[in-house]
Design an enzyme around this catalytic site. Sequence first.
Site, mmCIF file in Angstrom:
data_model
loop_
_atom_site.group_PDB
_atom_site.id
_atom_site.type_symbol
_atom_site.label_atom_id
_atom_site.label_comp_id
_atom_site.label_asym_id
_atom_site.label_seq_id
_atom_site.Cartn_x
_atom_site.Cartn_y
_atom_site.Cartn_z
ATOM 1 N N LYS A 57 45.101 -3.391 30.840
ATOM 2 C CA LYS A 57 44.931 -4.276 31.987
ATOM 3 C C LYS A 57 44.894 -5.755 31.593
ATOM 4 O O LYS A 57 45.159 -6.618 32.411
ATOM 5 C CB LYS A 57 43.637 -3.945 32.734
ATOM 6 C CG LYS A 57 43.504 -2.490 33.152
ATOM 7 C CD LYS A 57 44.464 -2.105 34.241
ATOM 8 C CE LYS A 57 44.173 -0.704 34.756
ATOM 9 N NZ LYS A 57 45.064 -0.273 35.823
ATOM 10 N N LYS A 86 42.105 1.243 28.623
ATOM 11 C CA LYS A 86 42.267 0.544 29.899
ATOM 12 C C LYS A 86 42.104 -0.955 29.711
ATOM 13 O O LYS A 86 42.868 -1.748 30.289
ATOM 14 C CB LYS A 86 41.240 1.059 30.916
ATOM 15 C CG LYS A 86 41.333 0.392 32.282
ATOM 16 C CD LYS A 86 40.364 1.015 33.279
ATOM 17 C CE LYS A 86 40.494 0.363 34.650
ATOM 18 N NZ LYS A 86 39.602 1.003 35.658
ATOM 19 N N ASN A 99 37.034 7.934 48.093
ATOM 20 C CA ASN A 99 36.271 8.506 46.986
ATOM 21 C C ASN A 99 34.790 8.369 47.301
ATOM 22 O O ASN A 99 34.406 7.855 48.342
ATOM 23 C CB ASN A 99 36.640 7.834 45.655
ATOM 24 C CG ASN A 99 36.422 6.335 45.687
ATOM 25 O OD1 ASN A 99 35.320 5.864 45.951
ATOM 26 N ND2 ASN A 99 37.486 5.563 45.431
ATOM 27 N N ILE A 132 44.919 -4.184 40.979
ATOM 28 C CA ILE A 132 44.208 -5.435 41.254
ATOM 29 C C ILE A 132 43.675 -6.047 39.966
ATOM 30 O O ILE A 132 43.784 -7.262 39.743
ATOM 31 C CB ILE A 132 43.073 -5.192 42.259
ATOM 32 C CG1 ILE A 132 43.648 -4.641 43.574
ATOM 33 C CG2 ILE A 132 42.308 -6.491 42.528
ATOM 34 C CD1 ILE A 132 42.601 -4.245 44.593
ATOM 35 N N LYS A 179 47.894 10.791 65.324
ATOM 36 C CA LYS A 179 47.149 11.854 64.660
ATOM 37 C C LYS A 179 48.041 13.066 64.429
ATOM 38 O O LYS A 179 48.728 13.535 65.333
ATOM 39 C CB LYS A 179 45.938 12.255 65.505
ATOM 40 C CG LYS A 179 45.109 13.359 64.877
ATOM 41 C CD LYS A 179 43.962 13.786 65.783
ATOM 42 C CE LYS A 179 43.203 14.953 65.180
ATOM 43 N NZ LYS A 179 42.117 15.421 66.060
ATOM 44 N N PRO A 200 48.730 -1.292 44.364
ATOM 45 C CA PRO A 200 48.781 -2.409 43.419
ATOM 46 C C PRO A 200 47.604 -2.353 42.448
ATOM 47 O O PRO A 200 46.515 -1.891 42.800
ATOM 48 C CB PRO A 200 48.717 -3.642 44.322
ATOM 49 C CG PRO A 200 48.097 -3.160 45.585
ATOM 50 C CD PRO A 200 48.557 -1.753 45.761
ATOM 51 N N ASP A 212 43.984 4.812 43.527
ATOM 52 C CA ASP A 212 45.211 4.600 42.757
ATOM 53 C C ASP A 212 46.469 4.805 43.609
ATOM 54 O O ASP A 212 47.509 4.217 43.334
ATOM 55 C CB ASP A 212 45.252 5.565 41.566
ATOM 56 C CG ASP A 212 44.192 5.257 40.522
ATOM 57 O OD1 ASP A 212 43.865 4.068 40.351
ATOM 58 O OD2 ASP A 212 43.686 6.196 39.888
ATOM 59 N N PHE A 217 35.918 -2.290 35.563
ATOM 60 C CA PHE A 217 35.075 -1.095 35.504
ATOM 61 C C PHE A 217 35.964 0.122 35.298
ATOM 62 O O PHE A 217 37.095 0.170 35.788
ATOM 63 C CB PHE A 217 34.268 -0.938 36.792
ATOM 64 C CG PHE A 217 32.961 -1.683 36.791
ATOM 65 C CD1 PHE A 217 31.756 -1.018 36.846
ATOM 66 C CD2 PHE A 217 32.947 -3.073 36.716
ATOM 67 C CE1 PHE A 217 30.550 -1.705 36.834
ATOM 68 C CE2 PHE A 217 31.756 -3.780 36.708
ATOM 69 C CZ PHE A 217 30.543 -3.090 36.765
#
Length: 397
Positions: A341, A337, A208, A306, A286, A304, A276, A323
């Site tokens: 979590k 969230k 990302n 975290i 390759k 997982p 994710d 975050f």
Amino acid sequence: MLAGKRILLIIGGGIAAYKSLELIRLFAKAGAKVVPVLTKAGAEFVTPLSVSALAGTKVYTDLFDLTDEAEMGHIQLSRAADLVVVAPATADLMGKMATGRADDLASTLLLATDKRVMIAPAMNVRMWLHPATQRNLATLQGDGILTVGPNDGDMACGEFGPGRMAEPAQILAAATAALTSGPLFGKHVLVTSGPTHEPIDPVRYIANRSSGAQGAALAAALRDLGARVSFVTGPASVPPPAGVDVIRVETARQMLAAVLAALPADAAVMAAAVADWRVANEAGQKMKKDGSGRAPGLEFAENPDILATVSHSPDRPRLVVGFAAETETVVQHATAKRARKGCDWIVANDVSPGTGIMGGDENAVTLISEAGAEDWPRMSKDEVARRLAGRIAEALQ
């Protein structure tokens, strides 16, 4: 800045030893007393006379000095310091530290000390990247040894890459942070940062746009308040700050392992943008186009969680901060969230392309806690970090 502090400076054998002379000068200018220890190899690069002249005191070189050792001098030296700094820390010295060898004055001091130790590695790029050196580094960081550098740059041998010793000013800043009292002094804070890279094949990966800037700023702000910071970072474009324990990872699974290994901690700030999903059918070679026009089929597996794992860990920190990078209905998604979590706070932000936040220098966040949602104005990521670090310090009092 360091007035009254006592630095035991161990100078290893490498071309970077010349920088130790400037480091002594900077420490003295900051008010610290430097007690130098020069290894046999270090004396091949700088002379005891030059080191002694700058430090204004005797240079220690020999484990079997009858005058010093009549009073167990190596024990006194190792205990009298406020901080032990090894600069340059050669591959040989790091290997001795990692394996507990004590066959000269420097290595004996490092094994006998009960004070914090900071190393400034310096060596050829191939030596630095060698698996043995990286294993030793991981062992030392696991033992709580602080690291500063190495930097990328030209080597005396003509090669380029990581291995240059950190500049004296960087080492001074890191040592100052390690010795500065603050509201988080004595506290251990775990920070994650950057993206993760999830391999498709040995060449390609899924990632990302996270630069790691906010996580790095948070680690620095927490360090400046006196915390011992374990900084677990993915392959970020922003370098980690000096004066923190850096653990580098690539994938989400590696990050989870590093986070769990760093516990227990007083607080955990999970700022990393963790992927994710990962590719379940990662190719060992390759992938090639076969002329059919069909893209290879990728199968995905969930990575997982975290944040949830830390929130429900037996070693759960007193404060767990997550975050949430969202592109729509930010507060609603972040609030859900937090409940899902099991963390204490969520720092939510809008990372829609129009905001310029992901990869940029500024951030606009909402702090979500049990008390509700608190909007913060748009500000620099450094200022967000200082503000959040202050809140963390208040929460841990």
